[in-house]
Design a protein around this motif. Structure first.
Motif, PDB file in Angstrom:
ATOM      1  N   ASN B  50       0.851  -1.193   0.000  1.00  0.00           N
ATOM      2  CA  ASN B  50       0.000   0.000   0.000  1.00  0.00           C
ATOM      3  C   ASN B  50       0.887   1.244   0.000  1.00  0.00           C
ATOM      4  O   ASN B  50       1.444   1.611   1.038  1.00  0.00           O
ATOM      5  CB  ASN B  50      -0.922   0.004   1.228  1.00  0.00           C
ATOM      6  CG  ASN B  50      -1.764   1.270   1.312  1.00  0.00           C
ATOM      7  OD1 ASN B  50      -1.787   2.082   0.372  1.00  0.00           O
ATOM      8  ND2 ASN B  50      -2.454   1.449   2.430  1.00  0.00           N
ATOM      9  N   TRP B  60      -7.173  -8.948  -1.521  1.00  0.00           N
ATOM     10  CA  TRP B  60      -8.221  -9.915  -1.825  1.00  0.00           C
ATOM     11  C   TRP B  60      -7.610 -11.194  -2.392  1.00  0.00           C
ATOM     12  O   TRP B  60      -6.420 -11.235  -2.708  1.00  0.00           O
ATOM     13  CB  TRP B  60      -9.239  -9.288  -2.784  1.00  0.00           C
ATOM     14  CG  TRP B  60     -10.540 -10.015  -2.914  1.00  0.00           C
ATOM     15  CD1 TRP B  60     -11.070 -10.535  -4.056  1.00  0.00           C
ATOM     16  CD2 TRP B  60     -11.477 -10.307  -1.862  1.00  0.00           C
ATOM     17  NE1 TRP B  60     -12.293 -11.128  -3.779  1.00  0.00           N
ATOM     18  CE2 TRP B  60     -12.553 -11.015  -2.448  1.00  0.00           C
ATOM     19  CE3 TRP B  60     -11.494 -10.049  -0.482  1.00  0.00           C
ATOM     20  CZ2 TRP B  60     -13.650 -11.469  -1.698  1.00  0.00           C
ATOM     21  CZ3 TRP B  60     -12.574 -10.501   0.262  1.00  0.00           C
ATOM     22  CH2 TRP B  60     -13.636 -11.200  -0.336  1.00  0.00           C
ATOM     23  N   THR B  64      -5.792  -8.351  -5.581  1.00  0.00           N
ATOM     24  CA  THR B  64      -6.141  -6.927  -5.615  1.00  0.00           C
ATOM     25  C   THR B  64      -5.970  -6.297  -4.237  1.00  0.00           C
ATOM     26  O   THR B  64      -6.472  -6.826  -3.247  1.00  0.00           O
ATOM     27  CB  THR B  64      -7.610  -6.747  -6.051  1.00  0.00           C
ATOM     28  OG1 THR B  64      -7.800  -7.385  -7.301  1.00  0.00           O
ATOM     29  CG2 THR B  64      -7.977  -5.269  -6.160  1.00  0.00           C
ATOM     30  N   MET B  65      -5.282  -5.150  -4.182  1.00  0.00           N
ATOM     31  CA  MET B  65      -5.126  -4.422  -2.924  1.00  0.00           C
ATOM     32  C   MET B  65      -6.170  -3.315  -2.869  1.00  0.00           C
ATOM     33  O   MET B  65      -6.318  -2.558  -3.840  1.00  0.00           O
ATOM     34  CB  MET B  65      -3.714  -3.817  -2.845  1.00  0.00           C
ATOM     35  CG  MET B  65      -3.345  -3.172  -1.518  1.00  0.00           C
ATOM     36  SD  MET B  65      -4.089  -1.540  -1.114  1.00  0.00           S
ATOM     37  CE  MET B  65      -3.296  -0.489  -2.365  1.00  0.00           C
ATOM     38  N   ILE B  66      -6.876  -3.239  -1.767  1.00  0.00           N
ATOM     39  CA  ILE B  66      -7.825  -2.139  -1.550  1.00  0.00           C
ATOM     40  C   ILE B  66      -7.485  -1.471  -0.226  1.00  0.00           C
ATOM     41  O   ILE B  66      -7.458  -2.135   0.814  1.00  0.00           O
ATOM     42  CB  ILE B  66      -9.282  -2.637  -1.521  1.00  0.00           C
ATOM     43  CG1 ILE B  66      -9.589  -3.507  -2.747  1.00  0.00           C
ATOM     44  CG2 ILE B  66     -10.261  -1.449  -1.466  1.00  0.00           C
ATOM     45  CD1 ILE B  66     -10.901  -4.263  -2.638  1.00  0.00           C
ATOM     46  N   ALA B  67      -7.223  -0.180  -0.279  1.00  0.00           N
ATOM     47  CA  ALA B  67      -6.993   0.598   0.940  1.00  0.00           C
ATOM     48  C   ALA B  67      -8.226   1.447   1.200  1.00  0.00           C
ATOM     49  O   ALA B  67      -9.117   1.533   0.359  1.00  0.00           O
ATOM     50  CB  ALA B  67      -5.757   1.477   0.779  1.00  0.00           C
ATOM     51  N   GLN B  68      -8.254   2.076   2.366  1.00  0.00           N
ATOM     52  CA  GLN B  68      -9.362   2.931   2.817  1.00  0.00           C
ATOM     53  C   GLN B  68     -10.544   2.071   3.298  1.00  0.00           C
ATOM     54  O   GLN B  68     -11.220   1.415   2.505  1.00  0.00           O
ATOM     55  CB  GLN B  68      -9.824   3.914   1.733  1.00  0.00           C
ATOM     56  CG  GLN B  68      -8.778   4.974   1.392  1.00  0.00           C
ATOM     57  CD  GLN B  68      -8.499   5.938   2.545  1.00  0.00           C
ATOM     58  OE1 GLN B  68      -9.385   6.250   3.333  1.00  0.00           O
ATOM     59  NE2 GLN B  68      -7.259   6.374   2.663  1.00  0.00           N
ATOM     60  N   MET B  70     -13.578   2.565   4.235  1.00  0.00           N
ATOM     61  CA  MET B  70     -14.933   2.713   3.692  1.00  0.00           C
ATOM     62  C   MET B  70     -15.033   2.070   2.307  1.00  0.00           C
ATOM     63  O   MET B  70     -16.057   1.471   1.962  1.00  0.00           O
ATOM     64  CB  MET B  70     -15.340   4.185   3.620  1.00  0.00           C
ATOM     65  CG  MET B  70     -15.195   4.963   4.923  1.00  0.00           C
ATOM     66  SD  MET B  70     -16.087   4.238   6.324  1.00  0.00           S
ATOM     67  CE  MET B  70     -17.768   4.607   5.847  1.00  0.00           C
ATOM     68  N   ALA B  71     -13.974   2.168   1.517  1.00  0.00           N
ATOM     69  CA  ALA B  71     -13.942   1.524   0.195  1.00  0.00           C
ATOM     70  C   ALA B  71     -13.908   0.003   0.361  1.00  0.00           C
ATOM     71  O   ALA B  71     -14.543  -0.727  -0.404  1.00  0.00           O
ATOM     72  CB  ALA B  71     -12.734   2.009  -0.598  1.00  0.00           C
ATOM     73  N   GLU B  74     -17.421  -1.244   1.264  1.00  0.00           N
ATOM     74  CA  GLU B  74     -18.313  -1.237   0.096  1.00  0.00           C
ATOM     75  C   GLU B  74     -17.976  -2.430  -0.815  1.00  0.00           C
ATOM     76  O   GLU B  74     -18.880  -3.093  -1.344  1.00  0.00           O
ATOM     77  CB  GLU B  74     -18.161   0.078  -0.691  1.00  0.00           C
ATOM     78  CG  GLU B  74     -18.618   1.324   0.061  1.00  0.00           C
ATOM     79  CD  GLU B  74     -20.107   1.662  -0.151  1.00  0.00           C
ATOM     80  OE1 GLU B  74     -20.801   0.927  -0.882  1.00  0.00           O
ATOM     81  OE2 GLU B  74     -20.554   2.671   0.436  1.00  0.00           O
ATOM     82  N   PHE B  75     -16.688  -2.698  -0.998  1.00  0.00           N
ATOM     83  CA  PHE B  75     -16.260  -3.827  -1.840  1.00  0.00           C
ATOM     84  C   PHE B  75     -16.748  -5.151  -1.251  1.00  0.00           C
ATOM     85  O   PHE B  75     -17.276  -6.013  -1.965  1.00  0.00           O
ATOM     86  CB  PHE B  75     -14.733  -3.830  -1.966  1.00  0.00           C
ATOM     87  CG  PHE B  75     -14.190  -5.047  -2.683  1.00  0.00           C
ATOM     88  CD1 PHE B  75     -14.211  -5.117  -4.077  1.00  0.00           C
ATOM     89  CD2 PHE B  75     -13.662  -6.114  -1.978  1.00  0.00           C
ATOM     90  CE1 PHE B  75     -13.715  -6.239  -4.749  1.00  0.00           C
ATOM     91  CE2 PHE B  75     -13.166  -7.245  -2.634  1.00  0.00           C
ATOM     92  CZ  PHE B  75     -13.191  -7.296  -4.025  1.00  0.00           C
TER      93      PHE B  75
END
Lengths: 216, 216
Positions: B50, B60, B64-68, B70-71, B74-75
């Motif tokens: 990150n 995931w 796939t990297m997801i930061a934040q 709230m995001a 939602e994901f």
């Protein structure tokens, strides 16, 4: 059904976000200005609309009040789907929300007018120090944002592909805010390029602070 | 498909949000701890995951990297829909996102560890002043939040109706954080009641800071 009302302030970058979204979707609304520096948003009349006393707040045609710019944009995207502010796929939506919230959760809140005022009141920060604080938190997030936006092929003309969306809206509103505190954009050519591509579009120009009825 | 990894820190309230969401949805993951006070999140290894160097970040099963936070929530809600974190109707979703973002955009960012450290470093704020700053911004949002959560029938056992969701997750993580700075909860009986209802649930308890492997 009544008119849609946007409670906002020309210079507020969160108001600017919502104005862009409304313009992109071609939604007509009444512009209700609240002068933040005069404290109009803290009066009883406005608190009865939005108990938080912040702008923006959208009053939808059925009377529903929605505060918080990110919540308003999600609502607009669900209610008036075209053109979409988010990609069609969950992975794309996650990336756009992540990029958006890097600005909405890491930069804007700590550089908000009420925080800058608190630094002056509580710690005697002068204008130079307030500027340094502002730029510090912009740079802390713009550095990784620039890196993440350099990813191909996800980034295109805009933050995600070749159509503008929620992340572009947040980016443009932040870049506009940066100008007030002389943020050096030289280290951020990708962010600058995306900003400039957005400003070619009518919806972004129409929503700009200087083009609002309460602009000074 | 590989294991799901959550980069987090037991005490981080944004990490806590994501742990609750994962627990509610019954998603197994590997817990990757990054000690914020030791600066582990600023090392090269983590920055390659990150670039923002913040927790939480979710990797995931497809990489796939997801930061934040709230995001990420939602994901998760789009990818593993049951049980939902958001209501089925656009108006309900707008209300839950608004309540969530009042906490996520107005309280947490300005009371984050890196901001509190900046107040000490830049302005010589001592622990008492840092506590006063923290409580000031909690109260500035908890007052309108308490008022908005007193609305019936929208509020039920939880923030929106009788099933827990995204706003409850944000609320619980904030209330937990408040304990570290002695926030007086007496003026907020509705927030306290909702918090207590959540803490009856296994997913919220399992995700609590004290129940994590890196808890101190």
């Amino acid at each position: 059904m009544n008119e849609i009302v946007l409670h906002n302030y020309f210079r507020s970058s969160t108001s600017y976000r919502v104005r862009i979204a409304l313009a992109m979707k071609g939604i007509d609304y009444r512009y209700a200005a609240h002068h933040l520096r005069h404290g109009e948003h803290r009066g009883e009349a406005y608190l009865s609309v939005n108990p938080q006393g912040l702008v923006p707040a959208l009053v939808w045609s059925d009377g529903t009040m929605i505060a918080q710019s990110m919540a308003i944009m999600e609502f607009l995207d669900e209610t008036v789907p075209e053109p979409p502010l988010l990609p069609a796929d969950a992975h794309g939506r996650a990336r756009v929300r992540m990029l958006s919230q890097m600005i909405a959760c890491e930069i804007h809140p700590v550089n908000n007018l009420r925080i800058l005022n608190a630094l002056k009141e509580r710690y005697g920060a002068d204008d130079a120090e307030v500027g340094a604080w502002f730029r510090h938190w912009v740079n802390a997030t713009f550095e990784p944002l620039e890196k993440m936006l350099s990813e191909r092929p996800q980034t295109g003309v805009f933050c995600h592909g070749d159509t503008p969306g929620m992340a572009d809206i947040c980016l443009v509103a932040q870049v506009a805010n940066n100008k007030r505190f002389d943020v050096d954009m030289t280290p951020y050519p990708v962010i600058q390029r995306i900003n400039d591509a957005c400003m070619e579009l009518e919806a972004f120009r129409k929503a700009a602070p200087m083009n609002q009825p309460d602009a000074e």
